[in-house]
Design a protein around this motif. Sequence first.
Motif, PDB file in Angstrom:
ATOM      1  N   PRO A  93     -19.614  13.963 -41.155  1.00 17.41           N
ATOM      2  CA  PRO A  93     -18.561  13.211 -41.851  1.00 17.41           C
ATOM      3  C   PRO A  93     -18.574  13.417 -43.362  1.00 17.41           C
ATOM      4  O   PRO A  93     -17.517  13.388 -43.996  1.00 17.41           O
ATOM      5  CB  PRO A  93     -18.851  11.752 -41.475  1.00 17.41           C
ATOM      6  CG  PRO A  93     -20.253  11.737 -40.999  1.00 17.41           C
ATOM      7  CD  PRO A  93     -20.497  13.070 -40.387  1.00 17.41           C
ATOM      8  N   ILE A  94     -19.741  13.633 -43.929  1.00 16.39           N
ATOM      9  CA  ILE A  94     -19.828  13.906 -45.370  1.00 16.39           C
ATOM     10  C   ILE A  94     -19.135  15.224 -45.690  1.00 16.39           C
ATOM     11  O   ILE A  94     -18.363  15.329 -46.658  1.00 16.39           O
ATOM     12  CB  ILE A  94     -21.297  13.935 -45.824  1.00 16.39           C
ATOM     13  CG1 ILE A  94     -21.947  12.563 -45.618  1.00 16.39           C
ATOM     14  CG2 ILE A  94     -21.407  14.367 -47.291  1.00 16.39           C
ATOM     15  CD1 ILE A  94     -23.441  12.533 -45.894  1.00 16.39           C
ATOM     16  N   VAL A  95     -19.402  16.245 -44.864  1.00 19.81           N
ATOM     17  CA  VAL A  95     -18.795  17.558 -45.072  1.00 19.81           C
ATOM     18  C   VAL A  95     -17.280  17.469 -44.961  1.00 19.81           C
ATOM     19  O   VAL A  95     -16.540  18.034 -45.782  1.00 19.81           O
ATOM     20  CB  VAL A  95     -19.361  18.578 -44.054  1.00 19.81           C
ATOM     21  CG1 VAL A  95     -18.564  19.882 -44.090  1.00 19.81           C
ATOM     22  CG2 VAL A  95     -20.826  18.852 -44.341  1.00 19.81           C
ATOM     23  N   VAL A  96     -16.781  16.755 -43.969  1.00 17.52           N
ATOM     24  CA  VAL A  96     -15.332  16.629 -43.780  1.00 17.52           C
ATOM     25  C   VAL A  96     -14.700  15.864 -44.938  1.00 17.52           C
ATOM     26  O   VAL A  96     -13.665  16.273 -45.474  1.00 17.52           O
ATOM     27  CB  VAL A  96     -15.024  15.918 -42.438  1.00 17.52           C
ATOM     28  CG1 VAL A  96     -13.532  15.627 -42.319  1.00 17.52           C
ATOM     29  CG2 VAL A  96     -15.479  16.784 -41.267  1.00 17.52           C
ATOM     30  N   TYR A  97     -15.313  14.773 -45.336  1.00 21.87           N
ATOM     31  CA  TYR A  97     -14.740  13.932 -46.393  1.00 21.87           C
ATOM     32  C   TYR A  97     -14.729  14.658 -47.736  1.00 21.87           C
ATOM     33  O   TYR A  97     -13.753  14.550 -48.497  1.00 21.87           O
ATOM     34  CB  TYR A  97     -15.546  12.637 -46.506  1.00 21.87           C
ATOM     35  CG  TYR A  97     -14.902  11.614 -47.407  1.00 21.87           C
ATOM     36  CD1 TYR A  97     -13.769  10.917 -46.998  1.00 21.87           C
ATOM     37  CD2 TYR A  97     -15.424  11.341 -48.675  1.00 21.87           C
ATOM     38  CE1 TYR A  97     -13.169   9.972 -47.820  1.00 21.87           C
ATOM     39  CE2 TYR A  97     -14.834  10.398 -49.500  1.00 21.87           C
ATOM     40  CZ  TYR A  97     -13.710   9.722 -49.066  1.00 21.87           C
ATOM     41  OH  TYR A  97     -13.116   8.791 -49.895  1.00 21.87           O
TER      42      TYR A  97
ATOM     43  N   GLU B 166      -6.037  18.140 -49.252  1.00 27.68           N
ATOM     44  CA  GLU B 166      -5.718  17.189 -48.187  1.00 27.68           C
ATOM     45  C   GLU B 166      -6.511  15.909 -48.432  1.00 27.68           C
ATOM     46  O   GLU B 166      -7.467  15.888 -49.215  1.00 27.68           O
ATOM     47  CB  GLU B 166      -6.097  17.768 -46.821  1.00 27.68           C
ATOM     48  CG  GLU B 166      -5.261  18.957 -46.391  1.00 27.68           C
ATOM     49  CD  GLU B 166      -3.866  18.575 -45.923  1.00 27.68           C
ATOM     50  OE1 GLU B 166      -3.668  17.387 -45.582  1.00 27.68           O
ATOM     51  OE2 GLU B 166      -2.997  19.450 -45.882  1.00 27.68           O
ATOM     52  N   SER B 167      -6.111  14.852 -47.761  1.00 22.15           N
ATOM     53  CA  SER B 167      -6.863  13.604 -47.847  1.00 22.15           C
ATOM     54  C   SER B 167      -7.103  13.087 -46.435  1.00 22.15           C
ATOM     55  O   SER B 167      -6.338  13.379 -45.511  1.00 22.15           O
ATOM     56  CB  SER B 167      -6.096  12.558 -48.658  1.00 22.15           C
ATOM     57  OG  SER B 167      -4.864  12.242 -48.028  1.00 22.15           O
ATOM     58  N   ILE B 168      -8.171  12.348 -46.276  1.00 25.59           N
ATOM     59  CA  ILE B 168      -8.493  11.769 -44.973  1.00 25.59           C
ATOM     60  C   ILE B 168      -9.131  10.409 -45.216  1.00 25.59           C
ATOM     61  O   ILE B 168      -9.876  10.226 -46.186  1.00 25.59           O
ATOM     62  CB  ILE B 168      -9.429  12.700 -44.170  1.00 25.59           C
ATOM     63  CG1 ILE B 168      -9.582  12.190 -42.734  1.00 25.59           C
ATOM     64  CG2 ILE B 168     -10.781  12.859 -44.839  1.00 25.59           C
ATOM     65  CD1 ILE B 168     -10.262  13.195 -41.801  1.00 25.59           C
ATOM     66  N   SER B 169      -8.825   9.465 -44.376  1.00 32.10           N
ATOM     67  CA  SER B 169      -9.360   8.115 -44.535  1.00 32.10           C
ATOM     68  C   SER B 169     -10.860   8.105 -44.267  1.00 32.10           C
ATOM     69  O   SER B 169     -11.315   8.482 -43.180  1.00 32.10           O
ATOM     70  CB  SER B 169      -8.655   7.159 -43.571  1.00 32.10           C
ATOM     71  OG  SER B 169      -9.328   5.918 -43.509  1.00 32.10           O
ATOM     72  N   GLY B 170     -11.612   7.678 -45.265  1.00 33.75           N
ATOM     73  CA  GLY B 170     -13.052   7.579 -45.092  1.00 33.75           C
ATOM     74  C   GLY B 170     -13.424   6.553 -44.034  1.00 33.75           C
ATOM     75  O   GLY B 170     -14.396   6.735 -43.286  1.00 33.75           O
ATOM     76  N   THR B 171     -12.648   5.482 -43.948  1.00 40.44           N
ATOM     77  CA  THR B 171     -12.913   4.446 -42.948  1.00 40.44           C
ATOM     78  C   THR B 171     -12.715   4.984 -41.536  1.00 40.44           C
ATOM     79  O   THR B 171     -13.548   4.759 -40.652  1.00 40.44           O
ATOM     80  CB  THR B 171     -11.983   3.235 -43.175  1.00 40.44           C
ATOM     81  OG1 THR B 171     -12.175   2.745 -44.500  1.00 40.44           O
ATOM     82  CG2 THR B 171     -12.287   2.132 -42.177  1.00 40.44           C
TER      83      THR B 171
ATOM     84  N   ALA C  94     -22.149  20.692 -38.805  1.00 35.74           N
ATOM     85  CA  ALA C  94     -21.562  20.508 -40.136  1.00 35.74           C
ATOM     86  C   ALA C  94     -20.883  21.791 -40.601  1.00 35.74           C
ATOM     87  O   ALA C  94     -19.809  21.761 -41.213  1.00 35.74           O
ATOM     88  CB  ALA C  94     -22.635  20.078 -41.128  1.00 35.74           C
ATOM     89  N   LEU C  95     -21.505  22.934 -40.313  1.00 38.16           N
ATOM     90  CA  LEU C  95     -20.889  24.225 -40.662  1.00 38.16           C
ATOM     91  C   LEU C  95     -19.613  24.447 -39.858  1.00 38.16           C
ATOM     92  O   LEU C  95     -18.622  24.971 -40.385  1.00 38.16           O
ATOM     93  CB  LEU C  95     -21.884  25.361 -40.420  1.00 38.16           C
ATOM     94  CG  LEU C  95     -23.088  25.413 -41.359  1.00 38.16           C
ATOM     95  CD1 LEU C  95     -24.068  26.503 -40.928  1.00 38.16           C
ATOM     96  CD2 LEU C  95     -22.639  25.659 -42.804  1.00 38.16           C
ATOM     97  N   LEU C  96     -19.623  24.050 -38.600  1.00 36.71           N
ATOM     98  CA  LEU C  96     -18.406  24.143 -37.785  1.00 36.71           C
ATOM     99  C   LEU C  96     -17.305  23.274 -38.381  1.00 36.71           C
ATOM    100  O   LEU C  96     -16.145  23.697 -38.469  1.00 36.71           O
ATOM    101  CB  LEU C  96     -18.708  23.702 -36.352  1.00 36.71           C
ATOM    102  CG  LEU C  96     -17.504  23.611 -35.400  1.00 36.71           C
ATOM    103  CD1 LEU C  96     -16.862  24.984 -35.210  1.00 36.71           C
ATOM    104  CD2 LEU C  96     -17.916  23.021 -34.055  1.00 36.71           C
ATOM    105  N   ALA C  97     -17.649  22.062 -38.802  1.00 40.15           N
ATOM    106  CA  ALA C  97     -16.671  21.171 -39.424  1.00 40.15           C
ATOM    107  C   ALA C  97     -16.112  21.779 -40.704  1.00 40.15           C
ATOM    108  O   ALA C  97     -14.900  21.726 -40.961  1.00 40.15           O
ATOM    109  CB  ALA C  97     -17.316  19.813 -39.724  1.00 40.15           C
ATOM    110  N   ALA C  98     -16.995  22.377 -41.514  1.00 35.76           N
ATOM    111  CA  ALA C  98     -16.550  23.006 -42.764  1.00 35.76           C
ATOM    112  C   ALA C  98     -15.592  24.157 -42.471  1.00 35.76           C
ATOM    113  O   ALA C  98     -14.574  24.336 -43.170  1.00 35.76           O
ATOM    114  CB  ALA C  98     -17.756  23.503 -43.555  1.00 35.76           C
TER     115      ALA C  98
END
Length: 262
Positions: free
Chosen positions: A137-141, A149-154, A24-28
């Motif tokens: 996915p929570i961290v990215v969203y 930026e925006s990203i599709s949650g689906t 999650a930290l890597l994603a952040a």
Amino acid sequence: MLELARYDGRRRFKGSVYLSIGLALLAALIVWIFPSFRDAMDMDELLAAYPEPVLQVMGIRTMATLEGFLAVELYVFGWIILLGLYLAYSTAGVIADDVDRGRMDVLLSLPISRARVVGEKFVAMAVPIVLVNILTPIVVYVGAPLIDESISGTDLLAVHLFSIPYLFACAGIGLLASVIFNRASIAQRVALGVTFALFLVESLLDGTDYEAIGAVAPMRYFDPNEILLESTYDVGDAAVLVGMTLLLLLASQLWFRRCDIS
């Protein structure tokens, strides 16, 4: 029922939480650096400078969007390569380590079949596989709007759901190595080598006359680019991964039932 799975699952829980936090930290970090990366250079020129084999191995289509950047930096590198190798390596010790340390004789003295031992120890690998797909996915969203930026949650949810059968397939490779080799260190090295070799075979032979060989690689059936960039969800590929996992599990159970662990 599933006493072994619950026991092994509890033992893996703490380490799996740490692994989830690390990813999650890597994603952040990847989300945070994307604007600086995008603004600092021309993405088209950057991709043109990459050798074609590198683009093919890493599955790079575009890095000009957050989705494309995440697909390469987080999901191809982090999920397909690192997590795939980790699950193969970790699972390769579930049987071989007990045999190597002399604990398997004690376990098999209980009224429990060898097939059940293999099956339940494999089921316990669901703990790290599921946990790593919850926090990231929570961290990215949440992080995407913070950098405008925006990203599709689906799509984001789909890429993590479709990664689960892929990771189980990689774990299945490790499981088969674990029952074939009685020494954990050998089983783990073999699992790492086979998994990485399959990744290279699928990547380098894609689009060539020999691409059919890559059909045995789990990596063929999980493509984060298709999900994040094209919103394409191939349920058939997920079914192939499930079938591959079940085949590896069955082969492992059959091998362990016939092998001598003395």
